[in-house]
Design a protein around this motif. Sequence first.
Motif: not given
Length: 461
Positions: A251-270
Amino acid sequence: MRSYRLIALLILLGRLLVMTPSAQAQKTAEVSASQSATTEDLPNWLSVDLELRSRTEEQSAINFLSGISPVYDLTRLRIGVGVKASKYFSAYLQMQDAHALALPLRFVASNMRDTFDFRQAYLRLDISKTTTFLGRQELRFGDERLIGISDWTNTSRTFDVIRTVIGNPENRLDLFSGSVVQIRPNELDTTRGGFYLHGAYATLTTLVPHVRLEPYVLMKTPTVESRQGILGRETLVAPGIRITGKLPANFDYSLEGVLERGAFANDSIRASAGYVKAGYTLHSLPWRPHLQAEYDYASGDPRRDPSVVRTFDQFYPSNHDVFGLTDVFGWQNIVQRRLNIDFHPAKSLYVLLHGETLDVASTNDSVYSGGGGVLVHPPSGGFGSDRIGTEVDGALQYAWKRIPLLWELGIGHFWPGALMSANNHGAQLTLTYFQLTYRLKVGPGTSRRINSGRDSDTGGN
């Protein structure tokens, strides 16, 4: 159409036959598009590499429009020269000429054509266990889901960055800062302005036995306009990790996870995204088939709060065959379920078959293309269905050992789902292609390259 295919093939074979005498003395790999050679005619401080690629494609319904089924040829010529001035200092320059033959100009994308241009041009400094690259270069990390060169496209992608690599191929840290290069088909390529792309990418292969760990943090800081029309700075921070490994019992496996946070001008990123792959190799059967199940997710924006951006930003990926061989969709507002089987009938022959279903993560957000643009806008009130469609694909690669030539052919068929059909994208799409790639590297020089965090030792700069 058949006459055009024959003419295009004869032209390419004629070019290859002209170069065949210099290729006969080379050592070839089993299934590899990259071949190497040595010669005493070049000084030990100089290296030269060449790539000639031709891919004939036919689409049954380009842009999902019935009756528009062009047959065209994507050609690409690259010539690179490396100079090693000393033990510590070297340089590399690569030129490119790419064209889309017989394709109506209104369908020619920017990643299909680039008339004679400088694709790479960088300086390299080696001091102890630290290597620094300065200039235009390739960046490839992990599965290239976020940062890659998109080599399947005719021009592919490069970056104007400063990159420092600390450590060795087994355990290393890549630090980079710069910007992506914008392809300009009829003039010199330029950057998109300023240092707005930054990253730290670690590759750890000996920390845990049989496990490859790749933790990273990526950043984007361009000037943007918010949903309210306010100009400002985007500050996008994306921490993530990729893990690959092998388990007992084949058996073999591969996984990846990423979060994105921050600001988009005056908006927030989630936003967030991830995928998981689980595979099994049947060593007891002929050709050792490898079975794999895959699930992919990238968040979309439900539009409940106009001050919060929840659509995942895929950065600058290599999206070929990630969401089907037709290469229509990107890693944004999407859910994929996929099954693969691949096998090697011979050492030089590789076959891949797979099928997938595609849905949007949010029916109030758009369907996005492989390049990150909007493919289908949601109507007022959102899409009535989340089903983008279903696709079945097959591909074959064969490495001809007599000369360094890689043959590839494939076919992909996409059945649009209710979402696409209800929004003027209901035509079924069949993509077929036949590709030949000739690559040659001669001399030492800067041919020894630093792998950009990829699983294979053949990539990177």
